[in-house]
Design an enzyme around this catalytic site. Structure first.
Site, PDB file in Angstrom:
ATOM      1  CG  HIS A 278     174.659  94.813  59.048  1.00  0.00           C
ATOM      2  ND1 HIS A 278     174.549  93.442  59.068  1.00  0.00           N
ATOM      3  CD2 HIS A 278     175.661  95.095  58.186  1.00  0.00           C
ATOM      4  CE1 HIS A 278     175.437  92.923  58.241  1.00  0.00           C
ATOM      5  NE2 HIS A 278     176.124  93.909  57.679  1.00  0.00           N
TER       6      HIS A 278
ATOM      7  CG  HIS B 213     183.511  96.890  54.921  1.00  0.00           C
ATOM      8  ND1 HIS B 213     183.349  96.150  56.077  1.00  0.00           N
ATOM      9  CD2 HIS B 213     182.409  96.662  54.179  1.00  0.00           C
ATOM     10  CE1 HIS B 213     182.198  95.505  56.018  1.00  0.00           C
ATOM     11  NE2 HIS B 213     181.601  95.795  54.875  1.00  0.00           N
TER      12      HIS B 213
HETATM   13  C1  3BW Z   1     174.114  96.008  48.068  1.00  0.00           C
HETATM   14  C2  3BW Z   1     174.751  96.694  49.043  1.00  0.00           C
HETATM   15  C3  3BW Z   1     175.811  96.128  49.699  1.00  0.00           C
HETATM   16  C4  3BW Z   1     172.618  94.010  46.525  1.00  0.00           C
HETATM   17  C5  3BW Z   1     172.127  94.178  45.269  1.00  0.00           C
HETATM   18  C6  3BW Z   1     170.755  94.104  45.062  1.00  0.00           C
HETATM   19  C7  3BW Z   1     169.928  93.845  46.131  1.00  0.00           C
HETATM   20  C8  3BW Z   1     170.410  93.666  47.390  1.00  0.00           C
HETATM   21  C9  3BW Z   1     171.768  93.748  47.601  1.00  0.00           C
HETATM   22  C10 3BW Z   1     177.034  95.918  52.216  1.00  0.00           C
HETATM   23  C11 3BW Z   1     178.961  98.286  54.550  1.00  0.00           C
HETATM   24  C12 3BW Z   1     176.694  98.123  55.341  1.00  0.00           C
HETATM   25  C13 3BW Z   1     176.282  97.366  54.105  1.00  0.00           C
HETATM   26  N1  3BW Z   1     179.039  94.954  54.468  1.00  0.00           N
HETATM   27  C14 3BW Z   1     175.624  94.191  48.367  1.00  0.00           C
HETATM   28  C15 3BW Z   1     176.264  94.902  49.368  1.00  0.00           C
HETATM   29  C16 3BW Z   1     174.557  94.744  47.721  1.00  0.00           C
HETATM   30  C17 3BW Z   1     177.799  95.399  54.440  1.00  0.00           C
HETATM   31  C18 3BW Z   1     178.618  97.489  53.292  1.00  0.00           C
HETATM   32  C19 3BW Z   1     177.448  96.554  53.517  1.00  0.00           C
HETATM   33  O1  3BW Z   1     177.011  94.883  55.178  1.00  0.00           O
HETATM   34  O2  3BW Z   1     177.798  98.986  55.025  1.00  0.00           O
HETATM   35  O3  3BW Z   1     179.367  93.930  55.276  1.00  0.00           O
HETATM   36  O4  3BW Z   1     173.973  94.041  46.695  1.00  0.00           O
HETATM   37  S1  3BW Z   1     176.577  97.097  50.939  1.00  0.00           S
HETATM   38 CL1  3BW Z   1     168.190  93.719  45.866  1.00  0.00          CL
HETATM   39 ZN    ZN Z   2     177.885  93.697  56.649  1.00  0.00          ZN
END
Ligand code: 3BW
Ligand code: ZN
Length: 275
Positions: free
Chosen positions: A225, A252
């Site tokens: 990912h 990012h």
């Molecule tokens: C958590 C982490 C990210 C959530 C809150 C609760 C739940 C599930 C999700 C996203 C870069 C890889 C991960 N960016 C929302 C976002 C979140 C990504 C950041 C990342 O893919 O590293 O594109 O909210 S981090 Cl149960």
């Molecule tokens: Zn992502």
């Protein structure tokens, strides 16, 4: 390579992982030299480094008072498919829908609609090797007549060290979901983010396993990912990237630092997009 667009408008809707709001995106065909442009409330936001307004847990673009959040998985799909011209209209919420947390839905819906256009596009490629760094994280960019993206992660708990290299096969990365660690959710929510996050769109990792009933799609799903995110963020260059990138614990913010450095040093790309 030739410029590309899609042959029909495609509509996709869902909720934003950060805002929790529902939005619909309309992916419109666009003429040559348009680039990737977001369109919301009568405002056009070109996908270029100048328009990045946020890199904390997502890549967000903005212009004037309009923002489009979490563009990275859609941009990764466009980069992987070589789609160079498109208008992405965003209706309702201000965030690109998270779908299942991966690029799969975007990729599957778009892949048979891609068409070549008459004009060529010069890929953006670095002329020499360089690194950007932040603390213990770094990204190395080097010239190569290829597209090769490696992520090296040192993750918490049993995910441990992971390394994955993308060498041009979209199928290796489009299914990899976004992820987080259970112990980080409280902090993320306290920052007003992750409101739409759930086990339906995020791999949630605990001390001894994942919370998702279906388990992992790959044992190195997080590293895959991270590569997907990097492919998306690199598309902010405004043209397909050609070169080798190794990210060691990047995210990012560091991706964006690398993009700005590549952009500054490069002489090619969609010249028409530059003033
Ligand atoms: C958590 C982490 C990210 C959530 C809150 C609760 C739940 C599930 C999700 C996203 C870069 C890889 C991960 N960016 C929302 C976002 C979140 C990504 C950041 C990342 O893919 O590293 O594109 O909210 S981090 Cl149960
Ligand atoms: Zn992502």
């Amino acid at each position: 390579m030739r410029q590309r667009t899609i042959k029909d408008t495609l509509r996709i809707d869902g909720i934003g992982i950060h805002t929790g709001e529902r939005s619909e995106i309309l992916l419109h065909p666009a003429e040559e030299n348009t680039g990737i442009v977001f369109y919301r409330n009568r405002t056009l936001i070109q996908a270029v480094p100048e328009n990045v307004v946020g890199t904390f847990l997502s890549t967000d673009l903005g212009s004037g008072s309009e923002v489009v959040k979490t563009v990275e998985h859609l941009l990764a799909t466009l980069h992987l498919l070589g789609v160079t011209n498109m208008v992405v209209e965003v209706v309702g919420g201000c965030e690109i829908p998270i779908m299942d947390g991966s690029a799969y839905v975007f990729y599957k819906e778009m892949k048979d609609l891609v068409v070549e256009q008459d004009e060529e596009v010069d890929p953006v490629s670095p002329e020499e090797t360089f690194r950007v760094r932040s603390g213990e994280a770094w990204i190395e960019v080097s010239p190569c007549d290829c597209l090769e993206i490696t992520y090296e992660g040192v993750f918490k708990g049993y995910m441990g060290e992971q390394r994955f290299t993308f060498r041009g096969n979209a199928k290796d990365v489009v299914l990899a979901r976004t992820f987080c660690f259970d112990e980080d959710i409280e902090f993320i929510r306290s920052r007003g983010l992750g409101k739409g996050g759930s086990l339906d769109n995020t791999l949630v990792i605990g001390r001894n396993g994942v919370y998702n009933r279906e388990g992992l799609r790959y044992e190195d799903e997080p590293a895959r990912h991270k590569v997907l995110d990097l492919i998306g963020d690199l598309y902010l260059l405004g043209a397909p990237f050609k070169g080798r990138v190794v990210s060691h614990r990047g995210g990012h913010t560091l991706n964006y630092m690398a993009v700005r450095e590549i952009y500054k040093r490069s002489k090619s790309g969609l010249r028409s997009l530059r003033s």
